[in-house]
Design an enzyme around this catalytic site. Sequence first.
Site, PDB file in Angstrom:
ATOM      1  N   SER A  28      42.749  35.545  32.842  1.00 12.86           N
ATOM      2  CA  SER A  28      42.011  36.808  32.860  1.00 12.86           C
ATOM      3  C   SER A  28      41.737  37.156  31.407  1.00 12.86           C
ATOM      4  O   SER A  28      42.669  37.223  30.606  1.00 12.86           O
ATOM      5  CB  SER A  28      42.830  37.928  33.514  1.00 12.86           C
TER       6      SER A  28
ATOM      7  N   GLU B 236      35.071  43.494  35.359  1.00 18.95           N
ATOM      8  CA  GLU B 236      36.014  44.607  35.463  1.00 18.95           C
ATOM      9  C   GLU B 236      36.176  45.274  34.101  1.00 18.95           C
ATOM     10  O   GLU B 236      35.837  44.708  33.072  1.00 18.95           O
ATOM     11  CB  GLU B 236      37.411  44.120  35.928  1.00 18.95           C
TER      12      GLU B 236
ATOM     13  N   TYR C 190      41.281  47.264  43.400  1.00 19.81           N
ATOM     14  CA  TYR C 190      40.200  46.745  44.251  1.00 19.81           C
ATOM     15  C   TYR C 190      39.365  47.947  44.623  1.00 19.81           C
ATOM     16  O   TYR C 190      39.208  48.286  45.774  1.00 19.81           O
ATOM     17  CB  TYR C 190      40.866  46.085  45.476  1.00 19.81           C
TER      18      TYR C 190
ATOM     19  N   TYR D 181      45.012  33.330  50.580  1.00 21.14           N
ATOM     20  CA  TYR D 181      45.306  34.761  50.466  1.00 21.14           C
ATOM     21  C   TYR D 181      45.996  35.379  51.686  1.00 21.14           C
ATOM     22  O   TYR D 181      46.525  36.486  51.614  1.00 21.14           O
ATOM     23  CB  TYR D 181      44.052  35.552  50.085  1.00 21.14           C
TER      24      TYR D 181
ATOM     25  N   HIS E 192      31.911  46.422  46.271  1.00 17.25           N
ATOM     26  CA  HIS E 192      32.506  45.083  46.190  1.00 17.25           C
ATOM     27  C   HIS E 192      33.357  44.793  47.425  1.00 17.25           C
ATOM     28  O   HIS E 192      33.230  43.724  48.040  1.00 17.25           O
ATOM     29  CB  HIS E 192      33.358  44.971  44.919  1.00 17.25           C
TER      30      HIS E 192
ATOM     31  N   LYS F 156      43.906  33.580  41.181  1.00 12.93           N
ATOM     32  CA  LYS F 156      43.692  34.703  40.276  1.00 12.93           C
ATOM     33  C   LYS F 156      44.482  34.596  38.980  1.00 12.93           C
ATOM     34  O   LYS F 156      44.172  35.304  38.027  1.00 12.93           O
ATOM     35  CB  LYS F 156      44.124  36.007  40.976  1.00 12.93           C
TER      36      LYS F 156
ATOM     37  N   THR G 133      36.724  44.401  40.677  1.00 12.71           N
ATOM     38  CA  THR G 133      35.323  44.049  40.429  1.00 12.71           C
ATOM     39  C   THR G 133      34.428  45.258  40.599  1.00 12.71           C
ATOM     40  O   THR G 133      34.532  45.982  41.593  1.00 12.71           O
ATOM     41  CB  THR G 133      34.893  42.943  41.404  1.00 12.71           C
TER      42      THR G 133
ATOM     43  N   GLU H  47      34.961  38.049  37.547  1.00 12.78           N
ATOM     44  CA  GLU H  47      34.952  39.388  38.128  1.00 12.78           C
ATOM     45  C   GLU H  47      34.689  40.364  36.998  1.00 12.78           C
ATOM     46  O   GLU H  47      35.450  40.424  36.024  1.00 12.78           O
ATOM     47  CB  GLU H  47      36.289  39.711  38.823  1.00 12.78           C
TER      48      GLU H  47
ATOM     49  N   ARG I 108      35.059  38.367  56.378  1.00 11.93           N
ATOM     50  CA  ARG I 108      35.706  38.796  57.612  1.00 11.93           C
ATOM     51  C   ARG I 108      34.710  39.177  58.680  1.00 11.93           C
ATOM     52  O   ARG I 108      34.316  38.361  59.506  1.00 11.93           O
ATOM     53  CB  ARG I 108      36.680  39.945  57.320  1.00 11.93           C
TER      54      ARG I 108
HETATM   55 MN    MN Z   1      40.211  41.313  39.997  1.00  9.16          MN
END
Ligand code: MN
Length: 423
Positions: A265, A209, A136, A252, A141, A261, A357, A207, A150
Site C-alpha cells: 500500500s 484512497e 470501505y 475473502y 464503490h 491486500k 476506495t 484503489e 454478489r
Molecule cells: Mn482499500
Amino acid sequence: MIAANNPSLKSWVEVPQNSDFPIQNLPFGVFKTSSLTSRVGVRIGDHVLDLKTLHVLGYLDNQPFELADFETDNLNRMMKKGKLATRDLRNRISQLLDANVDELQKNSHHAEQVLIPNRSVIMQMPVQIGDYTDFYSSKEHATNVGIMFRDPANALLPNWLWIPVGYHGRASSVILSGQNIYRPKGQIKPNPEENPIYAPSRMVDFELETAFITYDGKPLGDSISTAEAEDHIFGMCLFNDWSARDIQSWEYVPLGPFLAKNFASSISPWIVTLDALEPFKVEGPEQNPHVLSYLEFEGNKSYDINLEVYIQPEDKEESLICESNFKYMYWNMAQQLAHHTVNGCNIRCGDLMGSGTISGPTPNSYGSMLELGWKGTKPLTLNDGSERKFILDHDTVIMRGFSTKDNVRIGFGEVKAKILPAK
Ligand code: MN
C-alpha cells in the site's frame, strides 16, 4: 481562523503558479540529502524547510519541541506533542515564511541553510506506522463491487448503511511513493468450474484512497466521539491501496481481505495537516437511515479534495483515467474514528486509517480498475492506444490530489509506484 490558513498570505520563498505547496499548506514530511541525515521538513513551493536546522538556529524557541523531535526519521515524536503544539508550530513556520516578516528572510545565510531545493532531497517514510486500518466508506464503490461480485438487486449489504465498515490491515507493507512493487503471486481461480491454481495475479488493481494519520488516542476502554475526532487526527496523505482482485475474490470468504491486500500500500510523502484542510470543509452526502447516536455529528466533516489517477506505461506519457473527489465519501473521518473506538479499541500516535476506495457517481470517477473497466468487460484505452483491464507489468500508477478555494490551491503532491513482473 487558524493564522497559517489566511488566504491573503504570501511567502518570500518563491512558489510557482499552481504549486501544491503555497504558504497556506505547509505539509510535514521526513527527508535526507546526500549530506544531511534524516530529519523533519516542511514543504514550501519547490523547497523543503529543514526543521532540525531551524531549531538549532533558535527559530523555534518557545515552542514545546526539542531537537530530537526533528532530528529523526519519522514524525511520531513531533505528533506525540499533540494538536495544539503542532498547530502552533505550523503557525510559527508560516510566520517565518511570511513575506511581511523579516526575521528569517533578512538572515540570508540562515535562509540558505534551512531552505533546501526539493530536487536534492530524498523523501523518507514520514511516519512509523503502528496499526493500519482500512475502511470501505464510499457508497458508490461498495455498490459497484456488490453488483459485480454478489447481487445487483442487493448490492449494498444490510449493515453498510449503519456501520462504517472496515478491516485491520498490515502496517509492514505500507511503503513510500516511488518504491516499485512486484506482482503478487497466490491462489487464483481463473476458471470457476475448476480448482484454484498458484500463479501471479492477473488482476492487479489500484484503489484510489486517502489516509489519515492519528495523534495519540485514548486509553483502552475509552471512546473518541465524533466531536473529539479532529483533535486526534494529524493530517492526510494520498493512499494507493494496491489490490489483487483474483486473489481477493477467492480468499475473502468468510473473514475478508488478506493476501490480496497486504502485498503493498503506497503513501505520498507529505502529510497535509487537517488544519490546512479546514477551509475546504463541505457538507457530506445525506445519511439515510439516520445514524445511531454515537455516529451523529455537528457541522461539516467532509472535505472537497479533487483526486486523479493516471496510468503511465513504460516510456510512454501519462493517461488520466479517473477524476474523483473525497467529498463523495458517505462516512466521514470523524465517524470512522468514533466507530473504530466505540468498543474501547485504543488508537495510538502514528496509526494509519485508509478511507476505502473513493468512487464518485459517474463512470469516470470510479476509484479502481475493477470499476473503471467493469471487471474487465470494458477495457480502458490509454493515450498510446493500448488497452487496460487491470494493471500490467511496468505500468506506473500515479495519484494526485488538491483542493482550491479563494485563489488558494493546496495539494498533496503525488503517490506513484510501478508494477514489476512477479519474482
Ligand atoms: Mn482499500
